[in-house]
Scaffold this motif. Sequence first.
Motif, PDB file in Angstrom:
ATOM      1  N   ILE A   1      -4.135   3.590  12.176  1.00 53.70           N
ATOM      2  CA  ILE A   1      -4.457   2.214  12.546  1.00 53.70           C
ATOM      3  C   ILE A   1      -5.900   1.905  12.158  1.00 53.70           C
ATOM      4  O   ILE A   1      -6.721   2.807  11.995  1.00 53.70           O
ATOM      5  CB  ILE A   1      -4.261   1.967  14.057  1.00 53.70           C
ATOM      6  CG1 ILE A   1      -5.254   2.782  14.884  1.00 53.70           C
ATOM      7  CG2 ILE A   1      -2.849   2.260  14.476  1.00 53.70           C
ATOM      8  CD1 ILE A   1      -5.338   2.337  16.325  1.00 53.70           C
ATOM      9  N   SER A   2      -6.166   0.617  12.001  1.00 54.81           N
ATOM     10  CA  SER A   2      -7.541   0.203  11.752  1.00 54.81           C
ATOM     11  C   SER A   2      -8.163  -0.213  13.076  1.00 54.81           C
ATOM     12  O   SER A   2      -7.532  -0.870  13.894  1.00 54.81           O
ATOM     13  CB  SER A   2      -7.580  -0.955  10.756  1.00 54.81           C
ATOM     14  OG  SER A   2      -6.940  -2.082  11.283  1.00 54.81           O
ATOM     15  N   SER A   3      -9.393   0.211  13.280  1.00 52.81           N
ATOM     16  CA  SER A   3     -10.118  -0.147  14.490  1.00 52.81           C
ATOM     17  C   SER A   3     -11.527  -0.579  14.103  1.00 52.81           C
ATOM     18  O   SER A   3     -11.896  -0.539  12.927  1.00 52.81           O
ATOM     19  CB  SER A   3     -10.164   1.034  15.463  1.00 52.81           C
ATOM     20  OG  SER A   3     -10.978   2.054  14.949  1.00 52.81           O
TER      21      SER A   3
ATOM     22  N   HIS B   1      -0.320  -5.803  13.072  1.00 48.09           N
ATOM     23  CA  HIS B   1      -1.235  -5.989  11.947  1.00 48.09           C
ATOM     24  C   HIS B   1      -2.328  -4.923  11.899  1.00 48.09           C
ATOM     25  O   HIS B   1      -2.993  -4.766  10.885  1.00 48.09           O
ATOM     26  CB  HIS B   1      -1.851  -7.401  11.963  1.00 48.09           C
ATOM     27  CG  HIS B   1      -2.855  -7.620  13.045  1.00 48.09           C
ATOM     28  ND1 HIS B   1      -2.478  -8.050  14.294  1.00 48.09           N
ATOM     29  CD2 HIS B   1      -4.193  -7.470  13.075  1.00 48.09           C
ATOM     30  CE1 HIS B   1      -3.563  -8.167  15.049  1.00 48.09           C
ATOM     31  NE2 HIS B   1      -4.618  -7.815  14.330  1.00 48.09           N
ATOM     32  N   LYS B   2      -2.500  -4.129  12.947  1.00 48.79           N
ATOM     33  CA  LYS B   2      -3.489  -3.056  12.942  1.00 48.79           C
ATOM     34  C   LYS B   2      -2.947  -1.751  12.358  1.00 48.79           C
ATOM     35  O   LYS B   2      -3.711  -0.849  12.060  1.00 48.79           O
ATOM     36  CB  LYS B   2      -4.006  -2.805  14.356  1.00 48.79           C
ATOM     37  CG  LYS B   2      -4.876  -3.919  14.867  1.00 48.79           C
ATOM     38  CD  LYS B   2      -5.592  -3.502  16.104  1.00 48.79           C
ATOM     39  CE  LYS B   2      -6.586  -4.582  16.471  1.00 48.79           C
ATOM     40  NZ  LYS B   2      -7.688  -4.058  17.238  1.00 48.79           N
ATOM     41  N   VAL B   3      -1.634  -1.656  12.206  1.00 49.77           N
ATOM     42  CA  VAL B   3      -1.026  -0.430  11.670  1.00 49.77           C
ATOM     43  C   VAL B   3      -1.225  -0.393  10.159  1.00 49.77           C
ATOM     44  O   VAL B   3      -0.813  -1.297   9.445  1.00 49.77           O
ATOM     45  CB  VAL B   3       0.472  -0.359  12.012  1.00 49.77           C
ATOM     46  CG1 VAL B   3       1.093   0.887  11.402  1.00 49.77           C
ATOM     47  CG2 VAL B   3       0.679  -0.378  13.513  1.00 49.77           C
TER      48      VAL B   3
ATOM     49  N   THR C   1       6.160  -4.540   5.597  1.00 54.64           N
ATOM     50  CA  THR C   1       6.515  -5.863   5.076  1.00 54.64           C
ATOM     51  C   THR C   1       6.170  -6.988   6.046  1.00 54.64           C
ATOM     52  O   THR C   1       6.027  -8.128   5.625  1.00 54.64           O
ATOM     53  CB  THR C   1       8.015  -5.946   4.750  1.00 54.64           C
ATOM     54  OG1 THR C   1       8.772  -5.661   5.928  1.00 54.64           O
ATOM     55  CG2 THR C   1       8.391  -4.984   3.643  1.00 54.64           C
ATOM     56  N   SER C   2       6.039  -6.682   7.326  1.00 59.92           N
ATOM     57  CA  SER C   2       5.762  -7.742   8.301  1.00 59.92           C
ATOM     58  C   SER C   2       4.285  -7.865   8.629  1.00 59.92           C
ATOM     59  O   SER C   2       3.927  -8.604   9.532  1.00 59.92           O
ATOM     60  CB  SER C   2       6.543  -7.494   9.582  1.00 59.92           C
ATOM     61  OG  SER C   2       6.042  -6.355  10.236  1.00 59.92           O
TER      62      SER C   2
ATOM     63  N   GLU D   1       8.332  -8.167  17.413  1.00 58.81           N
ATOM     64  CA  GLU D   1       7.865  -9.027  16.328  1.00 58.81           C
ATOM     65  C   GLU D   1       6.379  -8.840  16.041  1.00 58.81           C
ATOM     66  O   GLU D   1       5.949  -8.929  14.898  1.00 58.81           O
ATOM     67  CB  GLU D   1       8.146 -10.486  16.685  1.00 58.81           C
ATOM     68  CG  GLU D   1       7.919 -11.436  15.550  1.00 58.81           C
ATOM     69  CD  GLU D   1       8.335 -12.846  15.914  1.00 58.81           C
ATOM     70  OE1 GLU D   1       7.908 -13.759  15.210  1.00 58.81           O
ATOM     71  OE2 GLU D   1       9.077 -13.024  16.899  1.00 58.81           O
ATOM     72  N   HIS D   2       5.587  -8.546  17.079  1.00 55.11           N
ATOM     73  CA  HIS D   2       4.141  -8.450  16.897  1.00 55.11           C
ATOM     74  C   HIS D   2       3.520  -7.177  17.466  1.00 55.11           C
ATOM     75  O   HIS D   2       2.340  -6.929  17.251  1.00 55.11           O
ATOM     76  CB  HIS D   2       3.451  -9.641  17.566  1.00 55.11           C
ATOM     77  CG  HIS D   2       3.893 -10.964  17.031  1.00 55.11           C
ATOM     78  ND1 HIS D   2       3.513 -11.429  15.796  1.00 55.11           N
ATOM     79  CD2 HIS D   2       4.703 -11.902  17.560  1.00 55.11           C
ATOM     80  CE1 HIS D   2       4.059 -12.609  15.595  1.00 55.11           C
ATOM     81  NE2 HIS D   2       4.797 -12.920  16.652  1.00 55.11           N
ATOM     82  N   ILE D   3       4.269  -6.369  18.201  1.00 55.24           N
ATOM     83  CA  ILE D   3       3.710  -5.226  18.934  1.00 55.24           C
ATOM     84  C   ILE D   3       4.439  -3.932  18.572  1.00 55.24           C
ATOM     85  O   ILE D   3       5.662  -3.898  18.482  1.00 55.24           O
ATOM     86  CB  ILE D   3       3.817  -5.435  20.462  1.00 55.24           C
ATOM     87  CG1 ILE D   3       3.118  -6.707  20.891  1.00 55.24           C
ATOM     88  CG2 ILE D   3       3.295  -4.242  21.239  1.00 55.24           C
ATOM     89  CD1 ILE D   3       1.618  -6.684  20.799  1.00 55.24           C
TER      90      ILE D   3
END
Length: 102
Positions: free
Chosen positions: A60-62, A40-42, A93-94, A16-18
Amino acid sequence: MWRIIKLKIFSLEVSEHILSVKYRHPLAQNRQPVLELPLHKVIAMKTEKAVINYILSISISSRKGIKNFYYRLEQMPENQPEKYNQIAEFIKTSKKEPYHYS
């Protein structure tokens, strides 16, 4: 013999989050995480056909900007790249900011 030693099984797990990318050898039981991060970093994820193999790229954002990771997927059945694309759509979408508990 060398090919058997270098053989790896690729595993992509999305909860769900990872997002978790792991490799393991067919004869070993443990999985070694190569990449584990919050969804959320992808920024982007896509599967591309190279000359012989498929390549999975994850952006990914860092703190220092955008980082790209590339994973060789070897040869896959015809429907497998579509499954990776469905996972990429799910991630897109998530994408929500993580919930912070107070």
